[in-house]
Design a protein around this motif. Structure first.
Motif, PDB file in Angstrom:
ATOM      1  N   LYS B  45       0.847  -1.090   0.010  1.00  0.00           N
ATOM      2  CA  LYS B  45      -0.021  -0.064   0.064  1.00  0.00           C
ATOM      3  C   LYS B  45       0.772   1.299   0.015  1.00  0.00           C
ATOM      4  O   LYS B  45       0.678   2.156  -0.992  1.00  0.00           O
ATOM      5  CB  LYS B  45      -1.053   0.013   1.095  1.00  0.00           C
ATOM      6  CG  LYS B  45      -1.662  -1.107   1.409  1.00  0.00           C
ATOM      7  CD  LYS B  45      -2.642  -0.995   2.571  1.00  0.00           C
ATOM      8  CE  LYS B  45      -2.216  -0.950   3.941  1.00  0.00           C
ATOM      9  NZ  LYS B  45      -1.304  -2.329   4.128  1.00  0.00           N
ATOM     10  N   THR B  46       1.749   1.390   1.012  1.00  0.00           N
ATOM     11  CA  THR B  46       2.730   2.587   1.070  1.00  0.00           C
ATOM     12  C   THR B  46       3.452   2.563  -0.224  1.00  0.00           C
ATOM     13  O   THR B  46       3.696   3.995  -0.830  1.00  0.00           O
ATOM     14  CB  THR B  46       3.606   2.418   2.274  1.00  0.00           C
ATOM     15  OG1 THR B  46       2.885   2.281   3.470  1.00  0.00           O
ATOM     16  CG2 THR B  46       4.419   3.653   2.313  1.00  0.00           C
ATOM     17  N   THR B  47       3.930   1.684  -0.532  1.00  0.00           N
ATOM     18  CA  THR B  47       4.818   1.732  -1.873  1.00  0.00           C
ATOM     19  C   THR B  47       4.026   2.268  -3.007  1.00  0.00           C
ATOM     20  O   THR B  47       4.401   3.127  -3.872  1.00  0.00           O
ATOM     21  CB  THR B  47       5.188   0.252  -2.353  1.00  0.00           C
ATOM     22  OG1 THR B  47       6.076  -0.134  -1.114  1.00  0.00           O
ATOM     23  CG2 THR B  47       6.156   0.382  -3.554  1.00  0.00           C
ATOM     24  N   LEU B  85       2.009  11.262   5.181  1.00  0.00           N
ATOM     25  CA  LEU B  85       2.706   9.810   5.115  1.00  0.00           C
ATOM     26  C   LEU B  85       2.498   8.876   6.263  1.00  0.00           C
ATOM     27  O   LEU B  85       2.362   9.183   7.440  1.00  0.00           O
ATOM     28  CB  LEU B  85       4.403  10.507   5.069  1.00  0.00           C
ATOM     29  CG  LEU B  85       4.714  11.202   3.936  1.00  0.00           C
ATOM     30  CD1 LEU B  85       6.259  11.819   4.356  1.00  0.00           C
ATOM     31  CD2 LEU B  85       4.661  10.463   2.683  1.00  0.00           C
ATOM     32  N   GLN B  86       2.834   7.783   6.085  1.00  0.00           N
ATOM     33  CA  GLN B  86       2.936   6.943   7.219  1.00  0.00           C
ATOM     34  C   GLN B  86       3.904   7.080   8.383  1.00  0.00           C
ATOM     35  O   GLN B  86       5.213   7.472   7.965  1.00  0.00           O
ATOM     36  CB  GLN B  86       3.077   5.481   6.857  1.00  0.00           C
ATOM     37  CG  GLN B  86       2.619   4.380   7.731  1.00  0.00           C
ATOM     38  CD  GLN B  86       2.644   2.946   7.318  1.00  0.00           C
ATOM     39  OE1 GLN B  86       3.133   2.818   5.905  1.00  0.00           O
ATOM     40  NE2 GLN B  86       2.303   1.876   8.083  1.00  0.00           N
ATOM     41  N   ASP B  87       3.623   7.562   9.514  1.00  0.00           N
ATOM     42  CA  ASP B  87       4.263   7.835  10.456  1.00  0.00           C
ATOM     43  C   ASP B  87       5.411   8.698  10.344  1.00  0.00           C
ATOM     44  O   ASP B  87       6.866   8.542  10.438  1.00  0.00           O
ATOM     45  CB  ASP B  87       4.926   6.646  11.524  1.00  0.00           C
ATOM     46  CG  ASP B  87       5.515   5.363  10.758  1.00  0.00           C
ATOM     47  OD1 ASP B  87       5.243   4.435  10.788  1.00  0.00           O
ATOM     48  OD2 ASP B  87       6.496   5.673   9.876  1.00  0.00           O
ATOM     49  N   LEU B 157      -3.682   9.618   1.999  1.00  0.00           N
ATOM     50  CA  LEU B 157      -3.539   9.445   3.350  1.00  0.00           C
ATOM     51  C   LEU B 157      -2.970   8.204   3.380  1.00  0.00           C
ATOM     52  O   LEU B 157      -3.883   7.419   3.182  1.00  0.00           O
ATOM     53  CB  LEU B 157      -4.937   9.705   4.219  1.00  0.00           C
ATOM     54  CG  LEU B 157      -5.517  11.235   4.044  1.00  0.00           C
ATOM     55  CD1 LEU B 157      -6.742  11.255   4.836  1.00  0.00           C
ATOM     56  CD2 LEU B 157      -4.570  12.287   4.241  1.00  0.00           C
ATOM     57  N   ASP B 158      -1.766   7.996   4.193  1.00  0.00           N
ATOM     58  CA  ASP B 158      -1.377   6.598   4.156  1.00  0.00           C
ATOM     59  C   ASP B 158      -1.486   6.203   5.903  1.00  0.00           C
ATOM     60  O   ASP B 158      -0.967   6.669   6.645  1.00  0.00           O
ATOM     61  CB  ASP B 158      -0.035   6.414   4.152  1.00  0.00           C
ATOM     62  CG  ASP B 158       0.630   5.369   3.791  1.00  0.00           C
ATOM     63  OD1 ASP B 158      -0.270   4.175   4.039  1.00  0.00           O
ATOM     64  OD2 ASP B 158       1.827   4.785   3.623  1.00  0.00           O
ATOM     65  N   GLU B 159      -2.868   5.197   6.005  1.00  0.00           N
ATOM     66  CA  GLU B 159      -3.025   4.874   7.287  1.00  0.00           C
ATOM     67  C   GLU B 159      -3.041   5.961   8.398  1.00  0.00           C
ATOM     68  O   GLU B 159      -2.567   6.043   9.360  1.00  0.00           O
ATOM     69  CB  GLU B 159      -1.784   3.820   7.860  1.00  0.00           C
ATOM     70  CG  GLU B 159      -1.755   2.919   6.854  1.00  0.00           C
ATOM     71  CD  GLU B 159      -1.048   1.532   7.468  1.00  0.00           C
ATOM     72  OE1 GLU B 159      -1.009   1.580   8.607  1.00  0.00           O
ATOM     73  OE2 GLU B 159      -0.939   0.599   6.682  1.00  0.00           O
ATOM     74  N   PRO B 160      -4.211   6.705   8.013  1.00  0.00           N
ATOM     75  CA  PRO B 160      -4.550   7.889   8.928  1.00  0.00           C
ATOM     76  C   PRO B 160      -4.907   7.575  10.193  1.00  0.00           C
ATOM     77  O   PRO B 160      -4.743   8.677  11.301  1.00  0.00           O
ATOM     78  CB  PRO B 160      -5.409   8.937   8.162  1.00  0.00           C
ATOM     79  CG  PRO B 160      -6.193   7.867   7.413  1.00  0.00           C
ATOM     80  CD  PRO B 160      -5.130   6.632   6.822  1.00  0.00           C
TER      81      PRO B 160
END
Ligand SMILES: Nc1ncnc2c1ncn2[C@@H]1O[C@H](COP(=O)(O)OP(=O)(O)OP(=O)(O)O)[C@@H](O)[C@H]1O
Ligand SMILES: [Mg+2]
Lengths: 353, 242
Positions: B45-47, B85-87, B157-160
């Motif tokens: 997902k993030t990629t 971004l994620q974290d 939004l990456d894993e908000p």
């Protein structure tokens, strides 16, 4: 974007970096308090020389008859107190290895025997003083061999040598740790990548970090110099433009180096290694604490090319020899060019992600 | 121009040294749609999202955002997207208001917009707090506020809400739902949570091991399965939150 908006962006970046630093009390102590404490300590250790005490291990089986304590006074060199501690040869060897003594006194056929490492200058001095004393000639110089004129005027003392050195070292440390570490840390926290996912001007970001760092270095150095002037009366009649320019040039050189070093890695441990690899050799070789002329002759031309040596020598010549712009023009130009070169190389390979 | 899809991903592949993170993804997101990418850890997902954000470059395939490629239009696209971004961690000893103002200056915005955003993400009480002292939910609301500053045409939004408690999660959903009603923004979010996808999104993409397993509206997807969780087990043989 208009000029006003550009200026606002740069201004807010500078403010953010500045706040990040000053809101960390540790930064203020290690950046400003610590160098001053260190110069105070070293300054006192080397300028107000207390009566010298020399401890000697006296082998108990020797036939020498000496009082436990002998004081030799000399009004110009200060008095020397010899303290003899009786012990067995084996014990003396152990303590010598530990550094408690650097000379063991024994005797053979009624004559004193001196055991020490002739490569150790301090042991040699101890031997010379002790042998004179035992021969009953406590004065250091024989008659008619000239006169001692102590140099205690400003500019010739250790502290005069040391203050420019620690000032230069402070610039290096602050740039290397502050800038490199700051950049690597921001990369590892993904903050760099978040910031460049906006229309932010990348050059502004680096400029703001460098500007804040140089500003901090300026304040630190200023406080150090004022302190050294009040506490030790170092020479303040210096060529200010020359001093400011070489200070800026040194900052550029180390800022460039810091950007290059931190251009790729996002691992703070790797960053640590890089920084140490750069900082340590220079701290030892560049004549910060002691003159680099103690290194072998072939090494000296190399040492002179290190940025820290150039900066320290330049600052020193301004403070001690009253050098002007012309005399330090060469290091100023070289340091600035080195900084520009390293910075642009670093920027080329810089990883924002 | 306006009939261009918001995001267009064609046959995109991306590998790291030993891992094939994304293995041939095709995806279209229409303007104004809210889309969720649902998938377990390591699904890619993030990629995928970071390639859409222009942060990572695909090994092959094509990505267009608002009809433009990152290679030729990165300056314009940075102005058009907002992202989380994620974290990510922000500058710790900077206040909420200072952080928002700093980011607003990157877009050439003034303090008026900063005030609107502070209201939007309900951080008025915390405006003078240092970022480091915010709770997880407040930090995430700040991150979303930063993403909304430039009124982006596309929000990524990456894993908000990962790691937040149900309350904090619902607060974030409320913010995003309000935005959906009030603006024409398109949104792509990634999540592990079925409920989040259902609550916020019109269209759901199920991804695992670098490929899209199934996509459609919730009703399309469910078919004979009772819940999305059942569907996921049906597709992959395991639970989503494993
Ligand atoms: N920079 C990288 N280097 C090497 N492998 C990577 C890198 N980034 C991602 N991967 C690998 O690619 C795969 C997909 O990772 P990705 O982060 O896209 O998954 P994800 O769906 O976002 O997972 P999560 O839900 O845990 O965030 C994983 O196997 C991961 O280990
Ligand atoms: Mg992820």
């Amino acid at each position: 974007m208009s000029n006003r908006l550009h200026a606002r962006q740069l201004g807010l970046l500078i403010a953010a970096n500045f706040r990040e630093i000053i809101r960390e009390p540790g930064v203020l102590f290690w950046g400003i308090g610590f160098p001053i404490l260190m110069s105070l300590g070293l300054g006192i250790a080397f300028t107000k020389k207390p009566a010298e005490i020399r401890k000697i291990a006296l082998v108990s089986s020797s036939s020498l008859i000496i009082k436990d304590t002998v004081v030799v006074s000399d009004e110009k060199l200060g008095s020397t107190t010899f303290i003899f501690e009786k012990m067995s040869w084996d014990e003396a060897m152990v303590l010598l290895k530990r550094g408690n003594f650097n000379l063991i006194l024994d005797s053979k056929d009624g004559q004193p025997q001196y055991h020490f490492d002739p490569m150790n200058p301090d042991a040699q001095l101890c031997f010379l003083k002790l042998s004179r004393m035992l021969q009953g000639k406590p004065e250091v110089l024989p008659e008619n061999a000239g006169q001692i004129k102590p140099l205690t005027v400003s500019g010739t003392r250790y502290i005069d040598f040391f203050i420019p050195g620690i000032l230069s070292m402070g610039v290096m440390m602050s740039c290397m740790w502050g800038l490199s570490y700051g950049l690597i840390d921001k990369r590892s926290k993904k903050l760099l990548r978040r910031m460049v996912a906006t229309p932010m001007k990348k050059s502004y970001f680096l400029m703001s970090m460098i500007t804040v760092r140089i500003g901090m270095n300026f304040v630190e150095s200023l406080l150090l110099v004022i302190f050294a002037w009040l506490a030790f009366g170092i020479n303040m009649a210096v060529n200010l433009p020359a001093l400011l320019l070489i200070f800026m040039a040194g900052n550029f050189a180390f800022a460039g180096l810091a950007v290059l070093i931190s251009s790729r890695t996002s691992n703070t441990e790797v960053g640590n290694g890089f920084i140490n690899a750069v900082v340590f050799p220079m701290m030892i070789m560049s004549g910060i604490f002691f003159s680099y002329h103690n290194f072998p002759d072939w090494a000296i031309p190399v040492i002179r090319m290190l940025p820290l040596t150039m900066l320290a020598d330049g600052v020193r010549s301004i403070f001690i020899e009253g050098a002007g712009l012309l005399q330090v023009a060469q290091p100023i130009l070289i340091l600035t060019a080195v900084g520009a070169l390293l910075f642009s190389a670093g920027l080329k390979v810089f990883r924002w992600y | 121009m306006m009939d261009q899809p918001a995001i267009e991903v064609k046959k995109v592949f991306k590998s790291f040294k030993t891992v094939q993170a994304v293995k041939g993804v095709d995806l279209q997101i229409q303007r104004g749609h809210f889309v969720a990418i649902l998938g377990p850890n390591g699904a890619g997902k993030t990629t995928l999202v970071e390639m859409i954000e222009g942060i990572q470059i695909p090994d092959s395939g094509e990505i267009k955002v608002l009809g433009k490629t990152w290679k030729h239009h990165s300056a314009e696209l940075h102005n058009e997207i907002g992202l989380c971004l994620q974290d990510t961690r922000f500058i710790e000893k900077l206040r909420v208001i200072e952080t928002l103002r700093l980011f607003s200056s990157f877009y050439g915005l003034d303090n008026g917009r900063v005030e609107e955003v502070i209201d939007l993400v309900a951080l008025d009480e915390k405006r003078r707090a240092y970022v480091v002292n915010l709770s997880g939910g407040q930090k995430q609301r700040l991150a979303i506020g930063l993403a909304l500053l430039n009124k982006p045409a596309i929000l990524l939004l990456d894993e908000p809400t990962t790691g937040l408690d149900p309350n904090a999660r619902r607060e974030i959903w409320a913010i995003l739902n309000r935005m959906k009603q009030e603006s024409e923004t398109s949104m792509l979010l990634t999540t592990h949570y079925m409920e989040e996808a259902e609550q916020l999104c019109d269209y759901i993409v199920i991804m695992d091991q670098g490929i899209i397993l199934k996509e459609g509206t919730k009703n399309d997807l469910l078919g004979e399965n009772k819940t999305l969780d059942d569907l996921f087990i049906d597709l992959t043989g395991r639970h989503l939150n494993e």
